[in-house]
Design a protein around this motif. Structure first.
Motif, PDB file in Angstrom:
ATOM      1  N   PHE A  76       0.850  -1.186   0.000  1.00  0.00           N
ATOM      2  CA  PHE A  76       0.000   0.000   0.000  1.00  0.00           C
ATOM      3  C   PHE A  76       0.888   1.239   0.000  1.00  0.00           C
ATOM      4  N   SER A  77       0.525   2.232  -0.813  1.00  0.00           N
ATOM      5  CA  SER A  77       1.309   3.459  -0.902  1.00  0.00           C
ATOM      6  C   SER A  77       0.388   4.651  -1.124  1.00  0.00           C
ATOM      7  N   LEU A  78       0.918   5.844  -0.868  1.00  0.00           N
ATOM      8  CA  LEU A  78       0.132   7.068  -0.992  1.00  0.00           C
ATOM      9  C   LEU A  78      -0.067   7.433  -2.459  1.00  0.00           C
ATOM     10  N   ALA A  79      -1.266   7.886  -2.797  1.00  0.00           N
ATOM     11  CA  ALA A  79      -1.540   8.399  -4.134  1.00  0.00           C
ATOM     12  C   ALA A  79      -1.040   9.838  -4.239  1.00  0.00           C
ATOM     13  N   ASP A  80      -1.167  10.413  -5.428  1.00  0.00           N
ATOM     14  CA  ASP A  80      -0.673  11.763  -5.673  1.00  0.00           C
ATOM     15  C   ASP A  80      -1.365  12.776  -4.772  1.00  0.00           C
ATOM     16  N   GLY A  81      -0.558  13.575  -4.068  1.00  0.00           N
ATOM     17  CA  GLY A  81      -1.087  14.634  -3.216  1.00  0.00           C
ATOM     18  C   GLY A  81      -1.485  14.192  -1.823  1.00  0.00           C
ATOM     19  N   GLU A  82      -1.524  12.894  -1.561  1.00  0.00           N
ATOM     20  CA  GLU A  82      -1.900  12.409  -0.238  1.00  0.00           C
ATOM     21  C   GLU A  82      -0.709  12.543   0.714  1.00  0.00           C
ATOM     22  N   SER A  83      -1.009  12.765   1.988  1.00  0.00           N
ATOM     23  CA  SER A  83       0.033  12.996   2.989  1.00  0.00           C
ATOM     24  C   SER A  83      -0.108  12.019   4.143  1.00  0.00           C
ATOM     25  N   PHE A  84       0.992  11.856   4.868  1.00  0.00           N
ATOM     26  CA  PHE A  84       1.017  10.997   6.048  1.00  0.00           C
ATOM     27  C   PHE A  84       1.993  11.593   7.050  1.00  0.00           C
ATOM     28  N   ARG A  85       1.590  11.615   8.302  1.00  0.00           N
ATOM     29  CA  ARG A  85       2.421  12.200   9.357  1.00  0.00           C
ATOM     30  C   ARG A  85       3.006  11.087  10.213  1.00  0.00           C
ATOM     31  N   ASP A  86       4.320  11.089  10.340  1.00  0.00           N
ATOM     32  CA  ASP A  86       5.040  10.096  11.122  1.00  0.00           C
ATOM     33  C   ASP A  86       5.728  10.791  12.293  1.00  0.00           C
ATOM     34  N   GLU A  87       6.117  10.019  13.298  1.00  0.00           N
ATOM     35  CA  GLU A  87       6.784  10.584  14.481  1.00  0.00           C
ATOM     36  C   GLU A  87       8.090   9.837  14.721  1.00  0.00           C
ATOM     37  N   PHE A  88       9.140  10.594  15.032  1.00  0.00           N
ATOM     38  CA  PHE A  88      10.443  10.006  15.304  1.00  0.00           C
ATOM     39  C   PHE A  88      11.175  10.890  16.305  1.00  0.00           C
ATOM     40  N   LYS A  89      11.529  10.304  17.446  1.00  0.00           N
ATOM     41  CA  LYS A  89      12.247  11.011  18.510  1.00  0.00           C
ATOM     42  C   LYS A  89      11.540  12.300  18.932  1.00  0.00           C
ATOM     43  N   GLY A  90      10.221  12.229  19.005  1.00  0.00           N
ATOM     44  CA  GLY A  90       9.441  13.358  19.490  1.00  0.00           C
ATOM     45  C   GLY A  90       9.144  14.430  18.466  1.00  0.00           C
ATOM     46  N   PHE A  91       9.569  14.262  17.210  1.00  0.00           N
ATOM     47  CA  PHE A  91       9.315  15.251  16.161  1.00  0.00           C
ATOM     48  C   PHE A  91       8.333  14.686  15.144  1.00  0.00           C
ATOM     49  N   ASP A  92       7.566  15.590  14.535  1.00  0.00           N
ATOM     50  CA  ASP A  92       6.624  15.215  13.486  1.00  0.00           C
ATOM     51  C   ASP A  92       7.304  15.321  12.123  1.00  0.00           C
ATOM     52  N   PHE A  93       7.106  14.295  11.303  1.00  0.00           N
ATOM     53  CA  PHE A  93       7.631  14.275   9.943  1.00  0.00           C
ATOM     54  C   PHE A  93       6.455  14.019   9.005  1.00  0.00           C
ATOM     55  N   GLU A  94       6.197  14.974   8.143  1.00  0.00           N
ATOM     56  CA  GLU A  94       5.045  14.884   7.247  1.00  0.00           C
ATOM     57  C   GLU A  94       5.508  14.553   5.827  1.00  0.00           C
ATOM     58  N   TRP A  95       4.949  13.450   5.284  1.00  0.00           N
ATOM     59  CA  TRP A  95       5.283  13.000   3.938  1.00  0.00           C
ATOM     60  C   TRP A  95       4.147  13.333   2.976  1.00  0.00           C
ATOM     61  N   VAL A  96       4.494  13.771   1.782  1.00  0.00           N
ATOM     62  CA  VAL A  96       3.525  14.017   0.718  1.00  0.00           C
ATOM     63  C   VAL A  96       4.050  13.352  -0.551  1.00  0.00           C
ATOM     64  N   HIS A  97       3.197  12.571  -1.194  1.00  0.00           N
ATOM     65  CA  HIS A  97       3.580  11.937  -2.457  1.00  0.00           C
ATOM     66  C   HIS A  97       3.156  12.832  -3.611  1.00  0.00           C
ATOM     67  N   ARG A  98       4.093  13.114  -4.513  1.00  0.00           N
ATOM     68  CA  ARG A  98       3.823  14.013  -5.629  1.00  0.00           C
ATOM     69  C   ARG A  98       4.066  13.294  -6.954  1.00  0.00           C
ATOM     70  N   VAL A  99       3.146  13.470  -7.876  1.00  0.00           N
ATOM     71  CA  VAL A  99       3.252  12.910  -9.223  1.00  0.00           C
ATOM     72  C   VAL A  99       2.886  13.997 -10.218  1.00  0.00           C
ATOM     73  N   LYS A 100       3.746  14.214 -11.197  1.00  0.00           N
ATOM     74  CA  LYS A 100       3.449  15.198 -12.244  1.00  0.00           C
ATOM     75  C   LYS A 100       3.948  14.679 -13.582  1.00  0.00           C
ATOM     76  N   GLU A 101       3.381  15.228 -14.648  1.00  0.00           N
ATOM     77  CA  GLU A 101       3.745  14.793 -15.990  1.00  0.00           C
ATOM     78  C   GLU A 101       5.166  15.231 -16.317  1.00  0.00           C
ATOM     79  N   ARG A 102       5.896  14.342 -16.980  1.00  0.00           N
ATOM     80  CA  ARG A 102       7.260  14.637 -17.404  1.00  0.00           C
ATOM     81  C   ARG A 102       7.221  15.357 -18.752  1.00  0.00           C
ATOM     82  N   THR A 103       8.032  16.375 -18.908  1.00  0.00           N
ATOM     83  CA  THR A 103       8.057  17.136 -20.157  1.00  0.00           C
ATOM     84  C   THR A 103       8.528  16.273 -21.327  1.00  0.00           C
ATOM     85  N   GLY A 104       9.394  15.319 -21.050  1.00  0.00           N
ATOM     86  CA  GLY A 104       9.873  14.381 -22.068  1.00  0.00           C
ATOM     87  C   GLY A 104      10.035  13.009 -21.456  1.00  0.00           C
ATOM     88  N   ASN A 105       9.793  11.963 -22.229  1.00  0.00           N
ATOM     89  CA  ASN A 105       9.894  10.605 -21.701  1.00  0.00           C
ATOM     90  C   ASN A 105      11.326  10.296 -21.275  1.00  0.00           C
TER      91      ASN A 105
END
Length: 450
Positions: free
Chosen positions: A104-133
């Motif tokens: 299971f993985s995040l779709a485009d634009g979806e976020s997930f917040r993780d915690e490590f050593k008392g700090f918040d780490f927020e992940w966002v998955h980004r997908v965009k069209e490539r200008t050239g293959n």
């Protein structure tokens, strides 16, 4: 007389747009009067001001570095897939090759917040069209740019490196546990792979309990000693030499090690290796986290250091199509190329360890010599428990007495065969083993050196 604020309420919007228009006009006029260099500096200063006011920093993990896949992207993807990401509205589901469970993985634009050593780490998955293959190194055409963006507070920046190392370690463990094990067989200079599904484990292995505990402790210590090997400047590999008569469980031992470590198996057939060059080519294709198995190495015909062949007596100079030499085999197990990988277990089996050159069996190449001999009372009781479901039974005592005091010889494979022939009849199975031992039909003349 109308209220004083009546005019301001009616003219308020008009006045606002008048001020905006005037400001734009002033800016346009300033661009014609103020030098461009000054405007660029003002823009840099304003951008720096905004950056200083923003308490967050951003790190990007792209899927590709140039045309090569980036390992961090896959590790982050695997790590986040093991977390509770089902709070996201869109979750991608796929089944990677050799995986047992879907990922299971995040779709485009979806976020997930993780915690490590008392700090918040927020992940966002980004997908965009490539200008050239993009044609990747694996030949796949990539039409999208995928990346993970990590947002952290400035106070947490010093822990980012530790957090990424934590992700990599956790992801590699998940990857190792989730993948389907494979067994590789050498054909010419490449490996042919098939699913490895041998059911043998240390719980079912007919091995002396003390020796079994020693092996398991050594394997557990080996897997946890990555930092120790790095600190001492040594490659993370270990060698085992299994020796004993046929039927004492050498193949089952290898399968138990592979299942315990969750490592792929590379079954090296030396008779199919033409020369040392082919041996090096096969070594270069080994993966990390694997068991390299060379069975019956005493029959491979490797010449010893005096130039004479061993039990099989092949050629000695390593010419084309004359097979590998002892030097090639030594480099295979302990040369520079063998040290290029990590977490590799070399396992050699032989029925006659006395036929092997000491250079091959020394520590560093064969760190642990494991005698797999005939049944003793403890091994026989383990077989009774596994095959017959018996723990302590009086019918076992006569057999145990023959094994311990009269040194009667019978291999675990032969005991298993008799138990299979009397399946569902524990008393008949034990009587069959006792009768064979008393008649001496299963005794061997081989003297196993321990």
């Amino acid at each position: 007389m109308p209220p004083l604020d009546w005019t301001s309420e009616k003219e308020g919007p008009l006045a606002y747009w008048t001020y905006v228009t005037s400001a734009l006009a002033v800016l346009a006029l300033a661009r014609t009067i103020v030098p461009q260099e000054w405007l660029d500096r003002a823009q840099e200063w304003f951008s720096g001001l905004l950056a200083s006011l923003d308490p967050f920093c951003f790190f990007t993990f792209p899927e590709y570095s140039g045309a090569s896949p980036d390992q961090h992207y896959e590790l982050v993807k695997l790590y986040l897939g093991s977390k509770d990401i089902f709070g996201a509205k869109r979750v991608l589901v796929n089944l990677p090759r050799n995986a047992k469970q879907p990922l299971f993985s995040l779709a485009d634009g979806e976020s997930f917040r993780d915690e490590f050593k008392g700090f918040d780490f927020e992940w966002v998955h980004r997908v965009k069209e490539r200008t050239g293959n993009l044609v990747a190194t694996d030949g796949e055409v990539q039409q999208e740019v995928r990346s993970f963006r990590l947002r952290v507070h400035r106070k947490a920046v010093p822990t980012v490196v530790q957090y990424v190392e934590h992700i990599a370690s956790a992801a590699r463990k998940l990857e190792q546990l989730d993948k389907e094990l494979l067994i590789h067989s050498n054909i010419d200079t490449y490996w042919d792979e098939q699913p490895f599904s041998h059911p043998s484990t240390f719980e079912t292995l007919a091995l002396d309990p003390d020796l079994k505990r020693l092996v398991k402790d050594r394997l557990t210590e080996f897997k946890a000693d990555r930092e120790y090997f790095a600190r001492t400047g040594r490659a993370q590999k270990v060698g085992f030499l299994l020796h004993g008569p046929p039927g004492t469980g050498k193949s089952s031992f290898i399968a138990a090690v592979a299942n315990f470590m969750h490592y792929d198996v590379y079954d090296l057939n030396l008779s199919a290796v033409n020369n040392d060059h082919t041996l090096r080519s096969l070594l270069a294709c080994l993966s990390n986290n694997c068991c390299v198995v060379v069975e019956d190495i005493d029959t491979a015909g490797l010449p010893d250091r005096r130039g004479t062949g061993n039990h099989a007596g092949k050629g000695t100079k390593g010419k084309k199509d004359e097979g590998p030499t002892l030097g090639g085999m030594l480099n295979f197990t302990d040369g520079l190329l063998s040290s290029s990988g990590s977490e590799r277990i070399f396992i050699f089996t032989t029925n006659h360890p006395e036929h092997l050159d000491a250079a091959l069996t020394r520590p560093g190449r064969c760190d642990l010599h494991i005698p797999l001999s005939f049944c003793n009372a403890r091994v026989f009781k383990h077989l009774c428990s596994t095959y017959l479901g018996l723990q302590d039974d009086k019918l076992m005592l006569p057999v145990c007495a023959l094994l311990e005091y009269q040194k009667a010889q019978i291999t675990p494979a032969q005991v298993a065969g008799l138990f299979d022939a009397h399946k569902g009849d524990p008393a008949g199975a034990l009587k069959a083993v006792h009768g064979q031992l008393e008649s001496g039909e299963l005794k061997f003349k081989a003297d196993i050196k321990k």
